[in-house]
Design a protein around this motif. Structure first.
Motif, PDB file in Angstrom:
ATOM      1  N   CYS A 183       5.578  -2.876   3.090  1.00 41.20           N
ATOM      2  CA  CYS A 183       4.721  -2.766   1.907  1.00 41.20           C
ATOM      3  C   CYS A 183       3.261  -2.490   2.273  1.00 41.20           C
ATOM      4  CB  CYS A 183       4.852  -4.006   1.036  1.00 41.20           C
ATOM      5  SG  CYS A 183       4.524  -5.544   1.871  1.00 41.20           S
ATOM      6  N   ARG A 184       3.008  -2.048   3.471  1.00 41.64           N
ATOM      7  CA  ARG A 184       1.634  -1.744   3.884  1.00 41.64           C
ATOM      8  C   ARG A 184       1.443  -0.258   4.128  1.00 41.64           C
ATOM      9  NH1 ARG A 184      -0.041  -6.565   8.033  1.00 41.64           N
ATOM     10  NH2 ARG A 184       0.199  -8.242   6.530  1.00 41.64           N
ATOM     11  N   PHE A 185       1.828   0.547   3.166  1.00 47.28           N
ATOM     12  CA  PHE A 185       1.704   1.986   3.310  1.00 47.28           C
ATOM     13  C   PHE A 185       0.893   2.554   2.160  1.00 47.28           C
ATOM     14  CE2 PHE A 185       5.488   0.972   5.754  1.00 47.28           C
ATOM     15  CZ  PHE A 185       5.218   1.640   6.936  1.00 47.28           C
ATOM     16  N   ASP A 186       0.119   3.580   2.474  1.00 46.55           N
ATOM     17  CA  ASP A 186      -0.749   4.189   1.465  1.00 46.55           C
ATOM     18  C   ASP A 186       0.012   4.846   0.328  1.00 46.55           C
ATOM     19  OD1 ASP A 186      -3.018   3.422   2.827  1.00 46.55           O
ATOM     20  OD2 ASP A 186      -3.167   5.302   3.935  1.00 46.55           O
ATOM     21  N   HIS A 187       1.230   5.285   0.564  1.00 46.62           N
ATOM     22  CA  HIS A 187       1.966   5.995  -0.481  1.00 46.62           C
ATOM     23  C   HIS A 187       2.557   5.053  -1.530  1.00 46.62           C
ATOM     24  CE1 HIS A 187       5.179   4.981   2.332  1.00 46.62           C
ATOM     25  NE2 HIS A 187       6.008   5.124   1.324  1.00 46.62           N
ATOM     26  N   ILE A 188       2.411   3.755  -1.360  1.00 44.84           N
ATOM     27  CA  ILE A 188       2.816   2.834  -2.419  1.00 44.84           C
ATOM     28  C   ILE A 188       1.651   2.737  -3.395  1.00 44.84           C
ATOM     29  CG2 ILE A 188       3.463   0.478  -3.019  1.00 44.84           C
ATOM     30  CD1 ILE A 188       4.770   0.236  -0.308  1.00 44.84           C
ATOM     31  N   ASN A 189       1.847   3.304  -4.558  1.00 39.49           N
ATOM     32  CA  ASN A 189       0.806   3.360  -5.566  1.00 39.49           C
ATOM     33  C   ASN A 189       1.151   2.364  -6.671  1.00 39.49           C
ATOM     34  OD1 ASN A 189      -1.033   3.963  -7.508  1.00 39.49           O
ATOM     35  ND2 ASN A 189      -0.566   6.152  -7.595  1.00 39.49           N
ATOM     36  N   LYS A 190       0.550   1.211  -6.614  1.00 38.73           N
ATOM     37  CA  LYS A 190       0.868   0.162  -7.587  1.00 38.73           C
ATOM     38  C   LYS A 190       0.152   0.352  -8.928  1.00 38.73           C
ATOM     39  CE  LYS A 190       1.631  -3.287  -4.049  1.00 38.73           C
ATOM     40  NZ  LYS A 190       1.229  -4.567  -3.503  1.00 38.73           N
ATOM     41  N   HIS A 191      -0.779   1.274  -8.973  1.00 36.67           N
ATOM     42  CA  HIS A 191      -1.597   1.383 -10.179  1.00 36.67           C
ATOM     43  C   HIS A 191      -1.612   2.775 -10.803  1.00 36.67           C
ATOM     44  CE1 HIS A 191      -2.970  -2.568  -9.091  1.00 36.67           C
ATOM     45  NE2 HIS A 191      -3.277  -2.119  -7.904  1.00 36.67           N
ATOM     46  N   GLY A 192      -0.702   3.630 -10.415  1.00 37.80           N
ATOM     47  CA  GLY A 192      -0.718   4.980 -10.951  1.00 37.80           C
ATOM     48  C   GLY A 192       0.674   5.473 -11.284  1.00 37.80           C
ATOM     49  N   LYS A 193       0.797   6.777 -11.420  1.00 38.36           N
ATOM     50  CA  LYS A 193       2.078   7.376 -11.760  1.00 38.36           C
ATOM     51  C   LYS A 193       2.837   7.729 -10.494  1.00 38.36           C
ATOM     52  CE  LYS A 193       0.577   9.333 -16.113  1.00 38.36           C
ATOM     53  NZ  LYS A 193       0.425  10.548 -16.905  1.00 38.36           N
ATOM     54  N   ILE A 194       4.131   7.510 -10.529  1.00 35.99           N
ATOM     55  CA  ILE A 194       5.013   7.889  -9.444  1.00 35.99           C
ATOM     56  C   ILE A 194       6.015   8.870 -10.021  1.00 35.99           C
ATOM     57  CG2 ILE A 194       6.732   7.083  -7.790  1.00 35.99           C
ATOM     58  CD1 ILE A 194       5.267   4.353  -7.881  1.00 35.99           C
ATOM     59  N   THR A 195       6.073  10.074  -9.453  1.00 42.28           N
ATOM     60  CA  THR A 195       6.998  11.074  -9.952  1.00 42.28           C
ATOM     61  C   THR A 195       7.913  11.543  -8.831  1.00 42.28           C
ATOM     62  OG1 THR A 195       5.470  12.879  -9.504  1.00 42.28           O
ATOM     63  CG2 THR A 195       5.353  11.884 -11.684  1.00 42.28           C
ATOM     64  N   PHE A 196       9.107  11.944  -9.194  1.00 42.60           N
ATOM     65  CA  PHE A 196      10.046  12.506  -8.245  1.00 42.60           C
ATOM     66  C   PHE A 196      11.069  13.315  -9.019  1.00 42.60           C
ATOM     67  CE2 PHE A 196      11.225   8.235  -9.364  1.00 42.60           C
ATOM     68  CZ  PHE A 196      12.560   8.319  -9.693  1.00 42.60           C
ATOM     69  N   ASN A 197      11.746  14.227  -8.327  1.00 39.91           N
ATOM     70  CA  ASN A 197      12.745  15.077  -8.941  1.00 39.91           C
ATOM     71  C   ASN A 197      14.082  14.330  -8.950  1.00 39.91           C
ATOM     72  OD1 ASN A 197      14.786  16.995  -9.447  1.00 39.91           O
ATOM     73  ND2 ASN A 197      13.442  18.632  -8.760  1.00 39.91           N
ATOM     74  N   VAL A 198      14.470  13.842 -10.098  1.00 43.20           N
ATOM     75  CA  VAL A 198      15.676  13.030 -10.218  1.00 43.20           C
ATOM     76  C   VAL A 198      16.922  13.813  -9.822  1.00 43.20           C
ATOM     77  CG1 VAL A 198      17.134  11.745 -11.838  1.00 43.20           C
ATOM     78  CG2 VAL A 198      14.649  11.583 -12.018  1.00 43.20           C
ATOM     79  N   GLU A 199      17.036  15.052 -10.282  1.00 43.20           N
ATOM     80  CA  GLU A 199      18.241  15.844  -9.978  1.00 43.20           C
ATOM     81  C   GLU A 199      18.412  16.054  -8.483  1.00 43.20           C
ATOM     82  OE1 GLU A 199      19.004  19.358 -12.232  1.00 43.20           O
ATOM     83  OE2 GLU A 199      18.089  18.503 -14.027  1.00 43.20           O
ATOM     84  N   THR A 200      17.345  16.389  -7.795  1.00 43.04           N
ATOM     85  CA  THR A 200      17.418  16.600  -6.347  1.00 43.04           C
ATOM     86  C   THR A 200      17.840  15.319  -5.635  1.00 43.04           C
ATOM     87  OG1 THR A 200      15.692  18.285  -6.447  1.00 43.04           O
ATOM     88  CG2 THR A 200      16.085  17.270  -4.306  1.00 43.04           C
ATOM     89  N   GLU A 201      17.256  14.212  -6.018  1.00 41.76           N
ATOM     90  CA  GLU A 201      17.566  12.947  -5.340  1.00 41.76           C
ATOM     91  C   GLU A 201      18.984  12.467  -5.637  1.00 41.76           C
ATOM     92  OE1 GLU A 201      15.721  11.854  -2.935  1.00 41.76           O
ATOM     93  OE2 GLU A 201      14.280  13.427  -3.384  1.00 41.76           O
ATOM     94  N   TRP A 202      19.489  12.684  -6.834  1.00 43.32           N
ATOM     95  CA  TRP A 202      20.859  12.282  -7.159  1.00 43.32           C
ATOM     96  C   TRP A 202      21.873  13.071  -6.340  1.00 43.32           C
ATOM     97  CZ3 TRP A 202      22.350   7.949  -9.025  1.00 43.32           C
ATOM     98  CH2 TRP A 202      21.603   7.278  -9.970  1.00 43.32           C
ATOM     99  N   LYS A 203      21.543  14.320  -6.028  1.00 34.32           N
ATOM    100  CA  LYS A 203      22.454  15.173  -5.259  1.00 34.32           C
ATOM    101  C   LYS A 203      22.443  14.851  -3.767  1.00 34.32           C
ATOM    102  CE  LYS A 203      22.026  18.996  -8.485  1.00 34.32           C
ATOM    103  NZ  LYS A 203      21.472  20.330  -8.716  1.00 34.32           N
ATOM    104  N   ARG A 204      21.421  14.179  -3.296  1.00 30.64           N
ATOM    105  CA  ARG A 204      21.281  13.876  -1.871  1.00 30.64           C
ATOM    106  C   ARG A 204      22.414  12.949  -1.409  1.00 30.64           C
ATOM    107  NH1 ARG A 204      17.126  14.697   1.094  1.00 30.64           N
ATOM    108  NH2 ARG A 204      15.686  14.833  -0.645  1.00 30.64           N
ATOM    109  N   GLN A 205      23.053  13.313  -0.317  1.00 32.90           N
ATOM    110  CA  GLN A 205      24.160  12.523   0.225  1.00 32.90           C
ATOM    111  C   GLN A 205      23.740  11.664   1.419  1.00 32.90           C
ATOM    112  OE1 GLN A 205      27.333  12.458  -1.141  1.00 32.90           O
ATOM    113  NE2 GLN A 205      26.338  13.599  -2.766  1.00 32.90           N
ATOM    114  N   THR A 206      22.601  11.978   2.011  1.00 33.78           N
ATOM    115  CA  THR A 206      22.115  11.251   3.186  1.00 33.78           C
ATOM    116  C   THR A 206      20.632  10.961   3.001  1.00 33.78           C
ATOM    117  OG1 THR A 206      21.538  13.294   4.336  1.00 33.78           O
ATOM    118  CG2 THR A 206      23.765  12.443   4.698  1.00 33.78           C
ATOM    119  N   LEU A 207      20.076  10.205   3.929  1.00 30.75           N
ATOM    120  CA  LEU A 207      18.641   9.980   3.915  1.00 30.75           C
ATOM    121  C   LEU A 207      17.924  11.280   4.255  1.00 30.75           C
ATOM    122  CD1 LEU A 207      18.388   6.588   5.833  1.00 30.75           C
ATOM    123  CD2 LEU A 207      18.241   6.959   3.377  1.00 30.75           C
TER     124      LEU A 207
END
Length: 84
Positions: A51-75
Motif C-alpha cells: 500500500c505504499r505506491f504512488d498509483h494508489i489514488n485514494k482521493h480521485g477517479k480510478i478508471t480501467f477498461n472492464v472488457e479488456t480485464e475480464w478477457k485477461r486469462q493471466t496476470l
C-alpha cells in the motif's frame, strides 16, 4: 450522510482491491527474482508494503477498461529489468 458513507465504503473497497492486486504482483516479482538467482532475504521482505505506491489514488477517479480485464486469462507481464 448516507451518500458520504457509500462513497467512503466504495473507496475503501477499491483501495483494498488495489492492495490485493499489488500484493499478487509483488509475489510474482519476488518469485521471479528468486528464480533468477537474486538473493531475497525475509528481513528485506518485512520492510515492503503493497500500500505504499504512488498509483494508489485514494482521493480521485480510478478508471480501467472492464472488457479488456475480464478477457485477461493471466496476470499482466512484468516489465523487463535492465541492470545499469
Amino acid at each position: 450522510m448516507l451518500i458520504e458513507t457509500n462513497h467512503a465504503s466504495a473507496l475503501t473497497l477499491v483501495t483494498n482491491a488495489i492492495i490485493v492486486w499489488n500484493t499478487r504482483y509483488m509475489q510474482v516479482i519476488i518469485d521471479q527474482l528468486k528464480a533468477e538467482g537474486y538473493p531475497i532475504s525475509d528481513d528485506d521482505l518485512a520492510h515492503i508494503s503493497p500500500c505504499r505506491f504512488d498509483h494508489i489514488n485514494k482521493h480521485g477517479k480510478i478508471t480501467f477498461n472492464v472488457e479488456t480485464e475480464w478477457k485477461r486469462q493471466t496476470l499482466r507481464p512484468l516489465r523487463e529489468f535492465k541492470n545499469p
